[in-house]
Structures are given as C-alpha cells and as structure tokens.
Design an enzyme around this catalytic site. Structure first.
Site, PDB file in Angstrom:
ATOM      1  N   GLU A 258       4.978   1.146  13.980  1.00  0.00           N
ATOM      2  CA  GLU A 258       5.952   0.057  13.769  1.00  0.00           C
ATOM      3  C   GLU A 258       6.884   0.407  12.603  1.00  0.00           C
ATOM      4  OE1 GLU A 258       4.383  -3.960  14.050  1.00  0.00           O
ATOM      5  OE2 GLU A 258       6.154  -4.762  13.058  1.00  0.00           O
TER       6      GLU A 258
ATOM      7  N   LYS B  44      -1.420 -11.352  11.858  1.00  0.00           N
ATOM      8  CA  LYS B  44      -0.973 -10.091  12.473  1.00  0.00           C
ATOM      9  C   LYS B  44      -0.171  -9.297  11.440  1.00  0.00           C
ATOM     10  CE  LYS B  44       1.801  -7.285  15.023  1.00  0.00           C
ATOM     11  NZ  LYS B  44       2.989  -6.543  14.604  1.00  0.00           N
TER      12      LYS B  44
ATOM     13  N   ASP C 151     -12.723   2.690  11.514  1.00  0.00           N
ATOM     14  CA  ASP C 151     -12.733   2.007  12.806  1.00  0.00           C
ATOM     15  C   ASP C 151     -11.807   0.778  12.739  1.00  0.00           C
ATOM     16  OD1 ASP C 151     -13.392   0.459  15.028  1.00  0.00           O
ATOM     17  OD2 ASP C 151     -15.518   0.953  14.941  1.00  0.00           O
TER      18      ASP C 151
ATOM     19  N   HIS D  53      14.113  -5.841   9.725  1.00  0.00           N
ATOM     20  CA  HIS D  53      13.360  -5.148  10.764  1.00  0.00           C
ATOM     21  C   HIS D  53      14.305  -4.311  11.624  1.00  0.00           C
ATOM     22  CE1 HIS D  53      10.104  -4.499  13.576  1.00  0.00           C
ATOM     23  NE2 HIS D  53      10.905  -4.855  14.563  1.00  0.00           N
TER      24      HIS D  53
HETATM   25  C1  MEV Z   1       5.727  -8.536  12.633  1.00  0.00           C
HETATM   26  O1  MEV Z   1       5.095  -7.339  13.019  1.00  0.00           O
HETATM   27  C2  MEV Z   1       4.881  -9.303  11.619  1.00  0.00           C
HETATM   28  C3  MEV Z   1       5.428 -10.679  11.262  1.00  0.00           C
HETATM   29  O2  MEV Z   1       5.621 -11.436  12.437  1.00  0.00           O
HETATM   30  C4  MEV Z   1       4.410 -11.337  10.354  1.00  0.00           C
HETATM   31  C5  MEV Z   1       4.705 -12.799  10.078  1.00  0.00           C
HETATM   32  O3  MEV Z   1       5.391 -13.464  10.862  1.00  0.00           O
HETATM   33  O4  MEV Z   1       4.170 -13.288   9.059  1.00  0.00           O
HETATM   34  C6  MEV Z   1       6.748 -10.571  10.577  1.00  0.00           C
END
Ligand code: MEV
Length: 420
Positions: free
Chosen positions: A79, A255, A271, A369
């Site tokens: 990513e 995430k 792992d 991003h």
């Molecule tokens: C993207 O990989 C991760 C985010 O969605 C985390 C979040 O929203 O806190 C930007």
C-alpha cells in the site's frame, strides 16, 4: 484417477513450475516472473509446493523514537501511503519525546478443550489440584526453554456454557519466540493426563491467538501546534469517540492501525495472521468491537494517544530464523528481543492511526493518499521509466486519479493520437 498434480510436493521446483505453466498455459513473459533463482531455495525451504516468491516492496519508516531510542522501521507492504504515513505520525510525536511503550511479556497460552464431563466443576478442581504436576510434564517437552528461564508456568481452567465441558489454559513464557510450536507441543503432551484426571475427552489442543497476556502498549503526546491547532485536537478526539460507538467505523480505524503493524510483522518473518486475529479478537473483548487506540486531550490542550494490542511475535525461531532478510531487518532496527520488537510494533500502529485520523479530521484522506497512489495509476496505464512521474504529475494537477485518464495522457505524451 491419476491427475497431473499427483505427488506434486515431491517434484523438484523446476518440475513443479513446468507442470503449472503447462496447466495454465502462461506466456513466456509471465513465466519469466517465476524465475528468481536467488530465492527459489529459500521458498522451497519455507513452504510446500513452492514455485517462487511474491515480491512485496520493503521500505523504512523514519522519525521513530521509542522509549528514547531512535529506530529505523522496516515495513513490507504493497500500500503506497503506509510508510509515509507512519513516518509522518512519528514526526508529529517526536517533539514531545516520541513513543513510550511497554509489554506484559511473552506469555502465550495453549488451550485444551475437555468434553463429555459428568462433573465439570469438580473436574476443574481436580485439574488445579494437579497443577504443578501438569506444568512439570509440559516443561519436559522443552527443557531448553525452561533452562533459559521460560516455559510453562501456570494452568487456569474455564467452564464453558455447555455444562459438560471445560477448557484448560496452559500458560507458557516463550521468551524471544512467538511460541506457538512450544505451547502446542506442551498442550498435546499434557492432554492425555488431563483426560485421566477428569474422565473427559480432550479435543482441541492448540494455542489461542487471543494472546491477552501478551499485550503491548504505547502512548505519545502531540503538541496541538503540530496538528494545526486546538480544533484539530478536538476533531481527532471526536473521531475516536465515533469509532467507539460505531463498529463499522471501528473496523476501518483498526484497519488503519494494522496498516502499520502488519508490514513490520511481515518484514521480520513473523506470523501476520496470528497478530491480526489477536488484534481483532482483542478489539471485541467487551462484546462490542472497539478501536484499539484511544485519543484524548490533556490539560495542556495537547493530543494524547494510546494503544493496547496483543502482539505475539518473536525474534528467534520460525521464518525469522530461516529468512535472511527477516534477520537483517531485525538488525536494521537494532532489535534484540521480542519485547523490544513488540514495543516498536505497537508504537508504529499508534503513529499510523495518528496520521490517518489527522487527515480524516482535516483535509480528508484522498489528497495525501492519491499523491502517492498516482504513480501506481500511471504504472497501471502502462507508463514506463520517466513517463511514470510525468503522468503522475498530470493526474495530480487535474485531481483525476483514473487509469483511463492516465492512458489518455500517456498516448498524448507518446505522441499518439488521443482518440482513434
Ligand atoms: C486506509 O488504508 C486506512 C484508513 O482508512 C484508516 C482510517 O480510516 O482510520 C485511512
């Protein structure tokens, strides 16, 4: 019926590749992607049916100070914005000392589920009556771990809702190992004795990935000026409150934390699935899926963040011991113990979350991003060499992050007609 993949695992790597290529009818260009002699032997040692390696970029996050020690953090991830985001979070935390981290220790436990019990509550007492004997029996399986100061050290027993079953937890200090193998072997060793003691039947004998005696914690303080003012502090605190109330948001929040955690776990040969299942199970431990971090405003008006997450990783054993780059990544980080590694991992998770929440609380996530992702879009459109940066610049200028737009720019750039 004999099929072409019979005894596949017994074939040499070359023969395996040949069988797969002929089955899938890959073209020569695609086939060449599986030729990486340097890594063939390693993958053959690490997994069965190996046909090559899957290359994932490795980068380093910088600006990290964890417990007053400067660390360079290797991260293996596909990513684009992850490493930049981790470095940015660390930079924000740096003026007030970076991250302060701590771990419980390397305490894993394996479970032994006992069923068909007539008297589960009495059986529980009988098991605990034999506690020392069972611990000693378990430790016979790994005398070296015991000699080094680790090994099995406790037994706890839980009654389950089913009235005829119990679950025994065998607690093992695995020192610098992740410890799944040691804890699983010990569980299998003591299970028959537990059957004798209880007159029940031992079923699953395996570690729990909800490693809640192996929690890593970290906190940091960020000056409000670093974030752009008091309003941003409030918005980040609110973002965290929203995640506490809404499990759909909490999943994305976590995430983002795992965006920081998984790449180090992978880069050190640990792992990733064990750490991920542990993190998400821990996030649900109060029957409500919750964020793994907390963000608060302190009396100075600064933002204070903290994280608590089980981190079951090792610096010895498993792929960490076999994969040369996993080993050198630990050296690169100057990590000497599983404890230090867990502290760093928790800190990176917190830094990653800080950057995501700051962006979400202000300009939104896509701007930063997409700045990093624009090059990927250019690549997807077929750009090569210096075309990649030029196409990415055009995409950023128009804020149109689409492969069709990139293809259009590429055609123009190559002097071809844009529309035929
Ligand atoms: C993207 O990989 C991760 C985010 O969605 C985390 C979040 O929203 O806190 C930007």
């Amino acid at each position: 019926m004999k099929h072409m993949f019979a005894k596949f695992h017994e074939k040499s790597m070359e023969d395996r590749k040949a069988a797969v290529f002929s089955f899938s009818q890959l073209n020569e260009e695609a086939k060449s992607l599986y030729c990486n002699a340097e890594y063939d032997q390693l993958s053959d040692q690490l997994v069965e049916n190996a046909i090559g390696v899957m290359e994932i970029p490795l980068g380093v996050a910088v600006n990290f100070v964890v417990n007053q020690v400067e660390r360079v953090i290797p991260m293996a991830t596909e990513e684009s914005s992850v490493i930049a985001a981790a470095s940015h979070g660390a930079k924000l935390a740096r003026p007030l000392g970076g991250f302060h981290a701590q771990v419980d220790g390397s305490y894993m436990f394996s479970q032994i589920h006992i069923i068909h019990l007539q008297d589960p509550y009495a059986a529980k007492v009988r098991i605990l009556h034999h506690r020392d004997e069972l611990i000693q029996l378990a430790n016979q399986e790994d005398p070296i771990l015991k000699q080094l100061g680790g090994g099995a050290y406790d037994i706890t027993v839980r009654a389950l809702e089913d009235p005829s079953s119990l679950v025994v937890h065998l607690h093992v200090d695995t020192l610098d190992a992740m410890g799944a193998n040691a804890a699983n072997t010990m569980a299998e060793k003591i299970a028959p004795r537990i059957e004798d003691i209880t007159n029940g039947e031992a079923r699953m004998k395996i570690i729990s990935n909800l490693a809640d005696r192996r929690i890593a914690r970290a906190y940091c303080e960020v000056q409000q000026e670093q974030l752009g003012g008091a309003d941003v502090v409030d918005r980040i605190v609110q973002a965290c409150d929203i995640a506490k109330r809404d499990p759909y948001r909490a999943a994305t929040h976590n995430k983002g934390i795992m965006n920081g955690i998984t790449p180090i776990v992978l880069a050190t040969g640990n792992d990733t699935r064990a750490v991920e299942s542990g993190a998400h199970a821990y996030a649900s431990k109060n029957q409500h899926y919750s964020p793994l971090t907390k963000w608060e405003k302190n009396s100075r008006g600064n933002l204070v963040g903290s994280i608590e997450v089980p981190i079951a990783v090792g610096t010895i054993g498993g792929a960490t011991a076999i994969h040369p780059k996993a080993k050198s990544n630990l050296e690169l980080m100057q990590i000497n113990s599983a404890k230090e590694l867990s502290e760093v991992i928790a800190s990176v998770g917190l830094a990653q979350n800080l950057t995501a929440l700051k962006a979400l609380a202000t300009e939104g996530i896509q701007k930063g991003h997409m700045k990093l992702h624009a090059k990927n879009i250019a690549l997807m459109a077929g750009a090569k060499g210096d075309e990649i940066a030029r196409i990415a610049t055009l995409l950023l200028k128009d804020k149109k992050y689409r492969v069709d737009v990139a293809k259009h720019h590429l055609k123009t750039l190559r002097g071809e007609k844009a529309y035929e």
